[in-house]
Write a protein that holds these residues in place. Structure first.
Motif, short mmCIF file in Angstrom:
data_model
loop_
_atom_site.label_atom_id
_atom_site.label_comp_id
_atom_site.label_asym_id
_atom_site.label_seq_id
_atom_site.Cartn_x
_atom_site.Cartn_y
_atom_site.Cartn_z
N PHE A 152 0.80 -1.22 0.00
CA PHE A 152 0.00 0.00 0.00
C PHE A 152 0.84 1.27 0.00
O PHE A 152 0.31 2.37 -0.16
N GLY A 153 2.14 1.17 0.20
CA GLY A 153 2.99 2.36 0.25
C GLY A 153 3.03 3.06 -1.10
O GLY A 153 3.04 2.42 -2.16
N GLU A 154 3.07 4.37 -1.07
CA GLU A 154 3.09 5.15 -2.31
C GLU A 154 4.33 4.79 -3.13
O GLU A 154 5.46 4.90 -2.65
N GLY A 155 4.11 4.36 -4.35
CA GLY A 155 5.22 4.00 -5.23
C GLY A 155 5.84 2.65 -4.96
O GLY A 155 6.78 2.25 -5.65
N ALA A 156 5.34 1.93 -3.95
CA ALA A 156 5.93 0.64 -3.58
C ALA A 156 5.35 -0.48 -4.43
O ALA A 156 4.18 -0.43 -4.82
N SER A 157 6.15 -1.49 -4.70
CA SER A 157 5.68 -2.66 -5.43
C SER A 157 6.48 -3.87 -4.96
O SER A 157 7.60 -3.72 -4.47
N PHE A 158 5.90 -5.04 -5.13
CA PHE A 158 6.56 -6.27 -4.71
C PHE A 158 6.75 -7.19 -5.90
O PHE A 158 5.84 -7.35 -6.72
N THR A 159 7.92 -7.80 -5.97
CA THR A 159 8.23 -8.77 -7.01
C THR A 159 8.60 -10.09 -6.36
O THR A 159 9.45 -10.14 -5.47
N SER A 160 7.98 -11.16 -6.81
CA SER A 160 8.21 -12.49 -6.24
C SER A 160 9.65 -12.95 -6.44
O SER A 160 10.31 -12.63 -7.44
N ALA A 161 10.12 -13.76 -5.51
CA ALA A 161 11.44 -14.38 -5.64
C ALA A 161 11.51 -15.24 -6.89
O ALA A 161 12.59 -15.38 -7.49
N GLU A 162 10.39 -15.81 -7.31
CA GLU A 162 10.39 -16.64 -8.51
C GLU A 162 10.73 -15.80 -9.74
O GLU A 162 11.48 -16.25 -10.62
N VAL A 163 10.19 -14.60 -9.81
CA VAL A 163 10.49 -13.70 -10.93
C VAL A 163 11.95 -13.27 -10.88
O VAL A 163 12.66 -13.31 -11.88
N ILE A 164 12.40 -12.85 -9.70
CA ILE A 164 13.79 -12.41 -9.55
C ILE A 164 14.74 -13.53 -9.92
O ILE A 164 15.75 -13.31 -10.60
N ALA A 165 14.44 -14.75 -9.48
CA ALA A 165 15.31 -15.89 -9.76
C ALA A 165 15.46 -16.11 -11.26
O ALA A 165 16.56 -16.36 -11.77
N ARG A 166 14.35 -16.03 -11.99
CA ARG A 166 14.42 -16.27 -13.43
C ARG A 166 15.15 -15.13 -14.14
O ARG A 166 15.90 -15.37 -15.10
N GLN A 167 14.93 -13.91 -13.66
CA GLN A 167 15.59 -12.77 -14.30
C GLN A 167 17.09 -12.75 -14.02
O GLN A 167 17.87 -12.28 -14.86
N GLU A 168 17.50 -13.24 -12.87
CA GLU A 168 18.90 -13.17 -12.46
C GLU A 168 19.62 -14.50 -12.62
O GLU A 168 20.77 -14.64 -12.19
N ALA A 169 18.98 -15.49 -13.21
CA ALA A 169 19.52 -16.85 -13.25
C ALA A 169 20.92 -16.91 -13.84
O ALA A 169 21.79 -17.65 -13.36
N ALA A 170 21.17 -16.11 -14.89
CA ALA A 170 22.47 -16.18 -15.57
C ALA A 170 23.62 -15.79 -14.65
O ALA A 170 24.75 -16.25 -14.83
N GLY A 171 23.34 -14.94 -13.65
CA GLY A 171 24.40 -14.51 -12.75
C GLY A 171 24.47 -15.29 -11.45
O GLY A 171 25.27 -14.95 -10.57
N ARG A 209 19.77 -25.64 -10.60
CA ARG A 209 19.18 -26.12 -9.35
C ARG A 209 17.94 -25.33 -8.94
O ARG A 209 17.19 -25.75 -8.03
N LEU A 210 17.73 -24.17 -9.54
CA LEU A 210 16.63 -23.30 -9.12
C LEU A 210 15.27 -24.00 -9.10
O LEU A 210 14.53 -23.87 -8.12
N PRO A 211 14.89 -24.72 -10.16
CA PRO A 211 13.56 -25.34 -10.13
C PRO A 211 13.36 -26.31 -8.96
O PRO A 211 12.24 -26.45 -8.46
N ASP A 212 14.42 -26.95 -8.54
CA ASP A 212 14.30 -27.93 -7.45
C ASP A 212 14.36 -27.28 -6.07
O ASP A 212 13.82 -27.83 -5.10
N LEU A 213 15.02 -26.13 -5.95
CA LEU A 213 15.31 -25.58 -4.63
C LEU A 213 14.48 -24.35 -4.23
O LEU A 213 14.43 -24.00 -3.05
N LEU A 214 13.82 -23.70 -5.18
CA LEU A 214 13.05 -22.49 -4.85
C LEU A 214 11.56 -22.80 -4.80
O LEU A 214 11.00 -23.37 -5.74
N HIS A 215 10.92 -22.40 -3.70
CA HIS A 215 9.50 -22.65 -3.50
C HIS A 215 8.85 -21.38 -2.95
O HIS A 215 9.39 -20.76 -2.03
#
Length: 422
Positions: A217-236, A242-248
């Motif tokens: 509810f904070g002004e300008g605030a937003s939340f992004t799931s760890a699942e999204v972050i994991a897929r976006q950052e996977a190359a680094g 291992r991500l599909p097996d270890l992230l829930h």
């Protein structure tokens, strides 16, 4: 229960103000109205056995909801969602599958008090609180927590260990909540990346509790799931395979949809073996099919869904604004919240003694002299005495300034008197 028998209301302004219940009732009227429309319209097949991981219509609706909100940017496969009777059942089934009795679960503190019960009562895993500083390198902190946990739990039975218990307990998982209970804030993106990095390096399951993912509810605030972050950052990340097996990811309708009584929790995991196991375990904690059909109809109603999410966010912002204004006026330090339904307040100035016993005494006096109930920080594994959790979405918003004024008037006057006596 005794406090609930006389709750604050405009008609009873001296009633108890209960700020300990972690529920959102702010927009329950909207949910009740929509579900009432669907309640009499479920098909006859809803009275028969269905998929024990959730009927397809509901899992499809949940997948589309996640894709439109805090999992935006990725495709969510309904077959990778498992529906159970509440997030507590999700967590219990998950840890039954990924850990064994005596295994350790690292949890950044302060945290949701009921995690201790959820993890121990049947699974027998060991919750290990540690305090995470986002402004310092995370890897060394996690290493230190894991080493301390293994040493502190030495002798506990390990899953799959020999009967002589000769092996040291292992860290099976890292469990964290974002948006956070009790802080009412979100972990930074770089923090989530480092948590994932550490889990992948050590082959530790990463469990992201995102039960408040749509309660931002904070002004300008937003939340992004760890699942999204994991897929976006996977190359680094190390060992990205291992991500599909270890992230829930744990989620549900209890908090974001003002519906804890419906008992609908959800797990997102790409772990194929885990999902097969949940096909079996789901039998013991399935959600009633008519409830699932009603929810599926509501989630498929795009206009209603947008209206609910927007209205709930606005109402939450208004209620928190009332609380924050009162805290500022009273000069009570607190963590500025932007999500979830909590505020972490610092009442150390009012402690009769800087001890856990002093915190308990302060809490008792709040309840009896002020008729205001907060959750003591000790229950949340706070780092030191004097912090309290305020759950501000269960009572009417107008009660929040009243609660703060009661506390400030009583303890402020008491402190002034003590200072003058010194």
């Amino acid at each position: 229960m005794e406090a609930k028998s006389r709750q604050w209301s405009p008609e009873d302004p001296e009633g108890n103000i209960i700020l300990t219940v972690a529920e959102n009732r702010i927009s329950s009227d909207i949910v009740r109205e929509r579900l009432s429309q669907a309640a009499a319209d479920f098909p006859e097949e809803a009275l028969t056995y269905q998929d024990m991981r959730g009927i397809p219509a509901l899992r499809q609706g949940l997948a589309r909801l996640l894709e439109r909100t805090f999992m935006k940017g990725i495709s969510v496969d309904p077959d990778q969602l498992s529906v159970s009777a509440g997030a507590g059942a999700v967590i219990e089934n998950l840890f039954h599958c990924i850990a064994g009795p005596g295994d350790i679960v690292l949890i950044p503190a302060p945290y949701y008090p009921a995690f201790d019960n959820d993890l121990q009562v049947k699974c027998g895993v060991v919750p290990w609180p540690f305090h995470l500083d986002e402004d310092r390198p995370l890897g060394p902190q996690l290493n230190a927590a894991a080493e301390a946990a293994a040493a502190g739990s030495n002798g506990a039975p390990e899953s799959g260990s020999e009967s002589n218990g000769s092996r040291r307990p292992r860290v099976a998982a890292l469990l964290y909540t974002s948006p956070n209970n009790p802080l009412g804030t979100m972990y930074r993106r770089d923090t989530v990346v480092e948590l994932l990095r550490w889990c992948l390096e050590h082959e530790v399951h990463c469990v992201s509790d995102e039960i408040y993912g749509n309660s931002v509810f904070g002004e300008g605030a937003s939340f992004t799931s760890a699942e999204v972050i994991a897929r976006q950052e996977a190359a680094g990340l190390p060992h990205p395979a291992r991500l599909p097996d270890l992230l829930h990811v744990v989620w549900g309708l209890s908090k974001d949809f003002c519906a804890s009584g419906l008992r609908v929790g959800c797990l997102h995991s790409r772990n194929t073996q885990l999902n097969k196991a949940l096909d079996n375990l789901g039998y013991f904690c399935a959600v009633a099919n008519p409830v699932q059909w009603g929810l599926a109809a509501a989630l498929a109603d795009g206009d209603w869904l947008r209206h609910f999410l927007d209205t709930n966010r606005a109402r939450m912002a208004a209620a928190y604004g009332q609380l924050e204004a009162a805290l500022n006026e009273a000069g009570i330090p607190h963590v500025k919240a932007d999500s979830a339904m909590f505020c972490w307040v610092d009442l150390r100035a009012w402690l009769p003694a800087p001890t856990w016993e002093g915190e308990a005494a302060l809490w008792e006096e709040m309840c009896t002299a002020c008729r205001v109930l907060l959750t003591p920080g000790e229950q949340c594994h706070a780092a030191e005495p004097g912090f309290f959790r305020v759950c501000w979405a269960w009572m009417p918003g107008d009660s929040l300034p009243v609660a703060v004024r009661r506390l400030a008037a009583h303890f402020g006057a008491k402190k002034d008197k003590e200072d003058k006596a010194q």
